[in-house]
Design a protein around this motif. Structure first.
Motif, PDB file in Angstrom:
ATOM      1  N   VAL A   1       2.370   2.532  -3.264  1.00  0.00           N
ATOM      2  CA  VAL A   1       1.272   3.187  -4.045  1.00  0.00           C
ATOM      3  C   VAL A   1       1.170   4.699  -3.697  1.00  0.00           C
ATOM      4  O   VAL A   1       1.027   5.674  -4.377  1.00  0.00           O
TER       5      VAL A   1
ATOM      6  N   GLY B   1      -2.632  -6.532  -8.847  1.00  0.00           N
ATOM      7  CA  GLY B   1      -2.622  -6.269  -7.499  1.00  0.00           C
ATOM      8  C   GLY B   1      -3.807  -6.679  -6.591  1.00  0.00           C
ATOM      9  O   GLY B   1      -3.834  -7.302  -5.520  1.00  0.00           O
ATOM     10  N   LYS B   2      -4.768  -6.295  -7.235  1.00  0.00           N
ATOM     11  CA  LYS B   2      -6.296  -6.461  -6.425  1.00  0.00           C
ATOM     12  C   LYS B   2      -6.756  -7.918  -6.112  1.00  0.00           C
ATOM     13  O   LYS B   2      -7.416  -8.310  -5.273  1.00  0.00           O
TER      14      LYS B   2
ATOM     15  N   ASP C   1       1.475  -2.870 -12.244  1.00  0.00           N
ATOM     16  CA  ASP C   1       0.378  -1.572 -12.129  1.00  0.00           C
ATOM     17  C   ASP C   1       1.097  -0.121 -12.018  1.00  0.00           C
ATOM     18  O   ASP C   1       0.444   0.782 -12.545  1.00  0.00           O
TER      19      ASP C   1
ATOM     20  N   LEU D   1       2.462  -5.832  -8.847  1.00  0.00           N
ATOM     21  CA  LEU D   1       2.201  -4.360  -8.505  1.00  0.00           C
ATOM     22  C   LEU D   1       3.121  -3.490  -9.121  1.00  0.00           C
ATOM     23  O   LEU D   1       2.690  -2.449  -9.580  1.00  0.00           O
TER      24      LEU D   1
ATOM     25  N   PHE E   1      -9.414   2.749   1.479  1.00  0.00           N
ATOM     26  CA  PHE E   1      -8.125   2.622   1.357  1.00  0.00           C
ATOM     27  C   PHE E   1      -7.584   1.657   0.636  1.00  0.00           C
ATOM     28  O   PHE E   1      -6.658   1.756  -0.152  1.00  0.00           O
ATOM     29  N   ASP E   2      -8.337   0.429   0.724  1.00  0.00           N
ATOM     30  CA  ASP E   2      -7.910  -0.913  -0.139  1.00  0.00           C
ATOM     31  C   ASP E   2      -8.129  -0.592  -1.701  1.00  0.00           C
ATOM     32  O   ASP E   2      -6.975  -0.752  -2.360  1.00  0.00           O
ATOM     33  N   TRP E   3      -8.986   0.114  -2.050  1.00  0.00           N
ATOM     34  CA  TRP E   3      -9.234   0.334  -3.340  1.00  0.00           C
ATOM     35  C   TRP E   3      -8.369   1.419  -4.234  1.00  0.00           C
ATOM     36  O   TRP E   3      -7.769   1.334  -4.958  1.00  0.00           O
ATOM     37  N   MET E   4      -8.073   2.273  -3.135  1.00  0.00           N
ATOM     38  CA  MET E   4      -7.378   3.184  -3.580  1.00  0.00           C
ATOM     39  C   MET E   4      -5.781   3.028  -3.653  1.00  0.00           C
ATOM     40  O   MET E   4      -5.141   3.415  -4.532  1.00  0.00           O
ATOM     41  N   PHE E   5      -5.237   2.330  -2.741  1.00  0.00           N
ATOM     42  CA  PHE E   5      -4.009   2.104  -2.827  1.00  0.00           C
ATOM     43  C   PHE E   5      -3.351   0.654  -2.684  1.00  0.00           C
ATOM     44  O   PHE E   5      -2.198   0.362  -2.795  1.00  0.00           O
ATOM     45  N   ARG E   6      -4.162  -0.429  -2.789  1.00  0.00           N
ATOM     46  CA  ARG E   6      -3.895  -1.662  -2.553  1.00  0.00           C
ATOM     47  C   ARG E   6      -3.641  -2.225  -4.336  1.00  0.00           C
ATOM     48  O   ARG E   6      -4.490  -2.085  -4.802  1.00  0.00           O
ATOM     49  N   GLY E   7      -2.761  -2.952  -4.461  1.00  0.00           N
ATOM     50  CA  GLY E   7      -2.170  -3.391  -5.556  1.00  0.00           C
ATOM     51  C   GLY E   7      -2.341  -2.441  -6.947  1.00  0.00           C
ATOM     52  O   GLY E   7      -3.537  -2.700  -7.595  1.00  0.00           O
TER      53      GLY E   7
ATOM     54  N   GLN F   1       1.852   7.988  -5.737  1.00  0.00           N
ATOM     55  CA  GLN F   1       0.913   9.141  -6.211  1.00  0.00           C
ATOM     56  C   GLN F   1       1.041  10.395  -5.510  1.00  0.00           C
ATOM     57  O   GLN F   1       0.784  11.335  -6.304  1.00  0.00           O
TER      58      GLN F   1
ATOM     59  N   LYS G   1       1.150   3.139 -14.974  1.00  0.00           N
ATOM     60  CA  LYS G   1       0.564   4.399 -14.487  1.00  0.00           C
ATOM     61  C   LYS G   1       1.824   5.590 -14.448  1.00  0.00           C
ATOM     62  O   LYS G   1       1.643   6.699 -14.335  1.00  0.00           O
TER      63      LYS G   1
ATOM     64  N   ASN H   1      -7.566  -5.960   9.445  1.00  0.00           N
ATOM     65  CA  ASN H   1      -7.298  -5.133   8.131  1.00  0.00           C
ATOM     66  C   ASN H   1      -8.576  -5.605   7.423  1.00  0.00           C
ATOM     67  O   ASN H   1      -8.765  -5.959   6.083  1.00  0.00           O
TER      68      ASN H   1
ATOM     69  N   GLY I   1      -3.711   0.350  -7.019  1.00  0.00           N
ATOM     70  CA  GLY I   1      -4.749   1.238  -6.699  1.00  0.00           C
ATOM     71  C   GLY I   1      -5.782   1.669  -7.949  1.00  0.00           C
ATOM     72  O   GLY I   1      -5.515   1.372  -9.199  1.00  0.00           O
ATOM     73  N   ASP I   2      -6.976   1.991  -7.760  1.00  0.00           N
ATOM     74  CA  ASP I   2      -7.969   2.183  -8.143  1.00  0.00           C
ATOM     75  C   ASP I   2      -8.610   3.585  -7.981  1.00  0.00           C
ATOM     76  O   ASP I   2      -9.482   3.463  -7.038  1.00  0.00           O
TER      77      ASP I   2
ATOM     78  N   GLN J   1       0.835  -1.143  -0.017  1.00  0.00           N
ATOM     79  CA  GLN J   1       0.039   0.110  -0.062  1.00  0.00           C
ATOM     80  C   GLN J   1       0.871   1.192  -0.002  1.00  0.00           C
ATOM     81  O   GLN J   1       0.623   2.231  -0.600  1.00  0.00           O
TER      82      GLN J   1
END
Lengths: 450, 336
Positions: free
Chosen positions: A94, A415-416, A116, A113, B294-300, A98, A120, B281, B302-303, A91
């Motif tokens: 990222v 990653g997701k 990804d 990762l 937080f998970d969607w924004m920054f994990r793997g 950013q 970007k 978590n 990010g989205d 985390q």
């Protein structure tokens, strides 16, 4: 008065940063088995006054080992390298990227990762010299190059990093003393391993220690189990298609591999603490059960890095040993090996960062950690004699001469999935949810990404 | 050590900077609108203008910072919620469509609602009870200090403490977790508390209640002190018992304060993040909205889009409570 306090505080800041002097564990030039010429060559690069920030997943002993490697780079070039580790690396990197405050160099435990971030535009591509060198220097070099080749923000394929420190995952750890006391033999096939598991239970013992806990990354050890099981139940081509989702996650062949893992982990009698404890036991704590008296378990499937978390003073080969996580005799799929590695990439370009990458791909950087503990290298130039133990050398050989070698699948997925729903799914699975349901949930997340 | 020194330097510079700004702006005002050795009328006019400008000058930095750190992120989150994962391609409402079809969202939404109901209620309730009781005993102040202490601990710090309370050791190992030690002492089976779905939510909530009870207690205790003795005396003379005095005389008089305490904790709960991150978590069905964001924004990788959508949902939930809270506070002020 106010002025003097301020200047004192500033003086303290300055002195604190320059205080850490480099300690070199192996004296340069002394042991001729090292490639000291790499170290001497480094001296021609003058980086004094430059600071290189490195961020990665290594903490504790691993960080200490890496810091000792870095010390040589600092000593030779005059640069200041500051390494920071975090167990929420996935985390944090990222966020940092950013926010525009990325470190110069990042150590990615997951190529997915890195891919990804490359998409970007947060990674700096490396030039063809580095790429060619990796293809030439590494065992199965082209596959390591491919693993580090991603699309950039324009959709162009570029080469982004050097693998440094490999992990061999298909290993089962045990205590030779306990095996001798109980009269158990090393299983050669999966059938024998399962028979041994049952035998230990019949003798009143607990066969396995399994821990999935890893802070924000809880669940990942189970993904390794499933990958190993998939390689042992299906041809490698299925594995490759699964990683890219050409074979869906809820395909019966994948569900089968998850259930193979469940055979071990979801049986209260087979795991220390019962199935319920699997997901909450920290993976760093779980191997300790092997060495307790009486042993809490006899077997522990985990990658080559795990001795770093064995109790202090444990001697490899004597107190602890490993065997290859066997394949099914009945399936005729050969003896596949699962592995992984950390990818060193530039996240904030500078002259120092480039020099650091050059250092990382030179044999000496590998040898300096090999000669400590907990490091395997696929670098053909690194002298295997320097491995600190026979155990490590044995693992290094498996890695060098692997025929069917597959990279950790969850690290290659987006990653997701690979650092998200796959982990959560495995936690749910050990918590009692059905394999089919779990696989369906993971596939749903994957569909939602498209 | 380096961090400590630089933190110290920044603190000193920050304080000095503020002081310099204060003196500097006053000095500037005095120079621009002099009040000495001038005709009487000019002094009066200058004083008036200076007093009109002064609050803007002092509030200026705060207003500017708020715009940067509050207003801009809100607008940008809203914009991002209509864009894809990289924040570049416009995707219309599809992030919202995805959100309302996602099981993960409903799980976090349900858990957030549970938190919203349980934590403010429990913290306010315990705070009120403790405030009332400690007012009557000689060691009340000591008890209050002890209960207020958790307020000084960060959420992460508190989570680390409670991790030890909920700690679970398998088999016959000695239980180092307080709760399991008690369970085993009374002959029970040790439980892995934070992995028991649904109930583990409550185990996490207890941590926040533990932290916030002290806050509720201090505010409510002050309000209780503000109740005129005469009303209580009158009630006693009329023959009311303790319970009646509490519910019919004291509670109605501090009702406004109770509401403020309640809503303040409610807003805090909507932002709950650290405790869940440190304890589970979001696994074992304990996901909450802020963690999902937080998970969607920054994990793997990010989205941006999906992270922003969840952020917008949290904001929409907070707004009505904030408006109500501000109205309430304004009404209180006018009453005085």
């Amino acid at each position: 008065m106010k002025k003097s306090i301020l200047s004192m505080a500033i003086a303290m800041t300055l002195s604190a940063t320059s205080a850490s002097a480099a300690d070199l564990v192996f004296k340069p030039g002394e042991d001729s088995r090292f490639h000291w010429e790499n170290y001497e060559a480094l001296k021609s690069t003058n980086l004094s006054g430059e600071t290189i920030s490195v961020f990665g997943p290594w903490m504790g002993d691993e960080k200490a080992n890496f810091d000792r490697v870095i010390a040589y780079f600092e000593e030779a070039t005059g640069a200041k390298v500051s390494y920071a580790g975090s167990d929420s690396f996935e985390q944090q990197i990222v966020i940092d990227a950013q926010a525009g405050s990325a470190p110069n160099v990042s150590v990615f435990p997951q190529p997915g990762l890195a891919a990804d971030l490359a998409a970007k535009g947060f990674l700096t591509p490396l030039n063809d010299n580095v790429k060619d060198a990796v293809a030439k220097d590494y065992a199965a070099g082209q596959s390591w190059v491919d693993l580090a080749t991603f699309k950039d923000s324009q959709g162009e394929k570029e080469f982004y990093g050097v693998f440094y420190r490999a992990d061999l995952k298909s290993l089962v750890w045990y205590s030779p003393d306990n095996f001798a006391d109980a009269g158990y033999d090393i299983p050669e096939t999966m059938e024998e391993l399962k028979a041994l598991t049952k035998e230990i239970v019949a003798d009143g013992g607990t066969p396995w220690c399994i821990g999935l806990g890893s802070g924000a990354a809880t669940g990942w050890p189970a993904t390794d189990w499933v990958e190993d099981m998939l390689l042992r139940t299906q041809p490698a081509s299925v594995y490759d298609q699964w990683v890219t989702n050409e074979v869906k996650f809820d395909d019966p062949r994948i569900v089968g591999a998850i259930e193979e893992f469940g055979w071990f982990a979801r049986n209260d009698e087979y795991v220390d603490g019962g199935a319920g404890a699997v997901s909450s036991t920290d993976f760093r704590d779980s191997p300790k059960g092997l060495f307790q008296s009486p042993p809490k378990c006899y077997l522990h499937r985990q990658a080559s890095f795990i001795p770093a978390f064995f109790p202090e003073g444990t001697e490899l080969g004597l107190d602890a040993d490993f065997f290859y996580f066997p394949s099914y005799e009945s399936k005729e799929l050969g003896n596949p090996v699962l592995g992984a590695g950390t990818l060193v990439s530039i996240t904030n370009d500078s002259k120092g960062a480039r020099a650091f990458i050059d250092f990382i791909r030179s044999p000496i950087a590998h040898e300096l950690w090999m000669a400590q503990t907990g490091f395997l290298s696929a670098h053909l130039g690194a002298n295997p004699e320097l491995y600190s133990s026979d155990a490590a050398r044995k693992q290094g050989e498996i890695l060098r001469y692997a025929t069917t070698f597959r990279f950790d699948g969850s690290d290659l997925m987006p990653g997701k999935i690979g650092a998200g729903s796959f982990w959560t799914g495995m936690v749910d699975y050990t918590g009692g949810k059905e394999a089919k349901e779990v696989a369906k949930d993971i596939q749903k997340t994957w569909d939602a990404l498209k | 050590m380096a961090q400590l020194a630089s933190a110290l330097a920044i603190m000193i510079m920050g304080v000095l900077g503020c002081a310099a700004y204060f003196y500097g702006s006053n000095f500037l005002l005095d120079k621009l609108f002099p009040t000495k050795n001038r005709p009487y009328e000019q002094i009066a006019r200058n004083l008036r203008t200076a007093n009109m400008v002064r609050p803007w000058l002092f509030l200026g930095p705060a207003v500017l910072l708020l715009t940067f750190y509050l207003f801009y992120p809100v607008i940008d989150s809203f914009r991002l919620s209509f864009f894809d994962r990289t924040g570049d391609g416009f995707v219309g409402l599809s992030n919202y469509v995805w959100l309302f079809g996602s099981d993960e969202f409903f799980e976090s939404f349900r858990n957030n609602m549970l938190w919203l109901i349980v934590v403010p209620t429990a913290a306010t309730f315990f705070g009120l009870i403790i405030a009332t009781m400690t007012d009557r005993i000689w060691w009340g102040n000591i008890a209050k200090s002890l209960i207020f202490m958790p307020m000084a601990i960060s959420f992460i710090g508190a989570s680390v403490i409670w991790k030890f309370i909920y700690d679970f050791r398998s088999g016959d190992d000695a239980q180092i977790g307080l709760l399991n030690a008690i369970v085993v002492f009374f002959g029970g089976e040790p439980q892995n508390w934070i992995t028991i779905p649904f109930w583990n939510n409550f185990f996490l909530m207890i941590i926040l209640v533990w932290i916030q009870t002290g806050f509720a207690m201090v505010i409510l205790s002050a309000a209780l002190r503000g109740i005129p003795d005469e009303t209580i005396e009158a009630a006693v003379l009329d023959g009311a018992n303790g319970v009646q005095i509490f519910f019919k005389i004291m509670v109605p008089q501090i009702w406004g304060t109770i509401a403020v305490v309640w809503t303040t904790i409610t807003i805090l709960v909507l932002k709950v993040f650290d405790i869940v991150l440190a304890m589970t978590n979001g696994q074992w069905d304990t996901q909450v909205l802020a963690n999902q964001m937080f998970d969607w924004m920054f994990r793997g990788g990010g989205d941006f889009g999906r992270g922003a959508v969840v952020a917008i949902v949290i904001m929409v939930l907070v707004i009505p409570i904030m408006i109500w809270n501000i109205k309430r506070a304004n009404a209180e002020m006018e009453g005085r």
